[in-house]
Design a protein around this motif. Structure first.
Motif, short mmCIF file in Angstrom:
data_model
loop_
_atom_site.label_atom_id
_atom_site.label_comp_id
_atom_site.label_asym_id
_atom_site.label_seq_id
_atom_site.Cartn_x
_atom_site.Cartn_y
_atom_site.Cartn_z
N ASN B 3 0.69 -1.21 -0.11
CA ASN B 3 -0.13 -0.09 0.04
C ASN B 3 0.71 1.22 0.03
OD1 ASN B 3 -2.38 -1.08 -0.24
ND2 ASN B 3 -2.92 -1.30 1.75
N PHE B 4 2.20 1.09 0.36
CA PHE B 4 3.11 2.34 0.41
C PHE B 4 2.85 2.78 -1.35
CE2 PHE B 4 4.41 1.17 4.13
CZ PHE B 4 4.89 2.34 4.88
N LYS B 5 3.12 1.69 -2.32
CA LYS B 5 3.32 1.88 -3.67
C LYS B 5 1.79 2.40 -4.20
CE LYS B 5 6.94 -1.13 -4.81
NZ LYS B 5 7.99 -0.59 -5.28
N GLU B 6 0.81 1.76 -3.59
CA GLU B 6 -0.71 2.38 -4.11
C GLU B 6 -0.88 3.65 -3.51
OE1 GLU B 6 -2.82 0.63 -6.07
OE2 GLU B 6 -1.26 -1.07 -5.92
N LEU B 7 -0.36 4.07 -2.30
CA LEU B 7 -0.61 5.50 -1.91
C LEU B 7 0.08 6.48 -2.91
CD1 LEU B 7 -1.16 7.65 0.19
CD2 LEU B 7 0.90 7.11 1.50
N GLN B 8 1.32 6.00 -3.49
CA GLN B 8 2.00 6.82 -4.46
C GLN B 8 1.27 6.92 -5.42
OE1 GLN B 8 5.90 5.48 -6.18
NE2 GLN B 8 6.78 7.31 -5.67
N ILE B 10 -1.95 6.60 -5.96
CA ILE B 10 -3.07 7.68 -5.93
C ILE B 10 -2.75 9.33 -5.84
CG2 ILE B 10 -4.95 8.34 -4.30
CD1 ILE B 10 -5.17 5.49 -3.61
#
Lengths: 208, 74
Positions: B3-8, B10
């Motif tokens: 989710n660190f990558k997903e957050l990026q 977004i």
């Protein structure tokens, strides 16, 4: 007329630039090589379009100020262009760019703070301590909550978590950016994770 | 799942900043660096030549003599 191998190599390298067919599918390394050979602004535009948003997000989330982040971004890209010739391709271009970004932001934060108290940074070599927080739990944290917690933990802890989990940087690369030994980096990651978990339970009254 | 990558992802979709202003700042700074570099390239040999002459030396050996017209002996 026979062409020297070096000339043929250069012509092959420059062919996409000459024919105007540099495409977004070309790798960063190819574009960097062509930029070094031609200094074409078009090639810089491609790199800028690829990475400007990510660099800006990192600057903004670490400096926590839009205007400062924009200034930082400008400085970072100038630094990148001036040092492009030194880029040795041992790491990916993105890793190199992000390391310059983190370096710049961390330096800028340190200058602002001028901390007087002794912190983890000032501690020399540290013994390796087992990391008890499972990475999987951290990576699967709800996105909204993840952002909220990252926004309240200290900036240096946030930076180290982003380097490790968002940009997949190695311990050695992080160590170079922070000028720390690998064991000190491992300790800093462990402490950053602990602070993350603590803040998470403070905000949400819940374990991650 | 990261989710660190997903957050990026977004954040990249939503982010807004003065991109063109920053880009033109970078271009003009690089132009200025290049101008200063060219000036130094141009003038440093001449300044060194002046010093050599002042010291009683002869800098003509380092100067490439070119013919007045191409393909003619100087």
């Amino acid at each position: 007329m026979l062409l020297q191998p070096k000339t043929i190599l250069l012509i092959n390298l420059l062919n996409p630039v000459i024919s105007g067919s540099v495409s977004s599918s070309q790798s960063d390394d190819e574009i960097v090589d062509m930029y070094i050979a031609t200094q074409s602004p078009h090639l810089f535009d491609i790199l800028y379009e690829r990475y400007s948003k990510k660099v800006f997000i990192k600057c903004n989330s670490l400096l926590r100020n839009q205007a400062k982040a924009e200034d930082a971004m400008q400085e970072i890209f100038i630094k990148v262009l001036l040092n492009l010739i030194k880029f040795n391709k041992k790491a990916k271009f993105s890793t190199w760019l992000y390391s310059i970004t983190y370096n710049y932001c961390i330096d800028s934060i340190r200058k602002d703070k001028k901390r007087k108290s002794v912190s983890v940074d000032d501690v020399g070599e540290l013994e390796e301590v087992p990391d008890t927080i499972d990475d999987k739990r951290l990576l699967e944290t709800n996105i909204v909550r993840l952002k909220a917690v990252l926004d309240v933990i200290p900036v240096e802890d946030k930076a180290i978590l982003l380097m490790k989990y968002q940009d997949d940087m190695s311990i050695r690369d992080i160590g170079k950016i922070l000028s720390k030994s690998e064991s000190a980096v491992k300790m800093k990651i462990k402490r950053a994770k602990e602070k993350f978990v603590k803040q998470y339970s403070n905000i949400y009254q819940d374990a991650i | 799942m990261n989710n660190f990558k997903e957050l990026q992802k977004i954040q990249v979709d939503k982010v807004e900043f003065r991109s063109s202003r920053i880009k033109s700042g970078i271009t003009s700074s690089m132009g200025a660096f290049s101008f200063v570099g060219n000036m130094l390239d141009h003038f440093i040999p001449k300044v060194l030549g002046i010093f050599v002459n002042m010291a009683g030396g002869d800098d003509s050996k380092t100067t490439i003599r070119r013919p007045k017209y191409p393909n003619t002996p100087g």
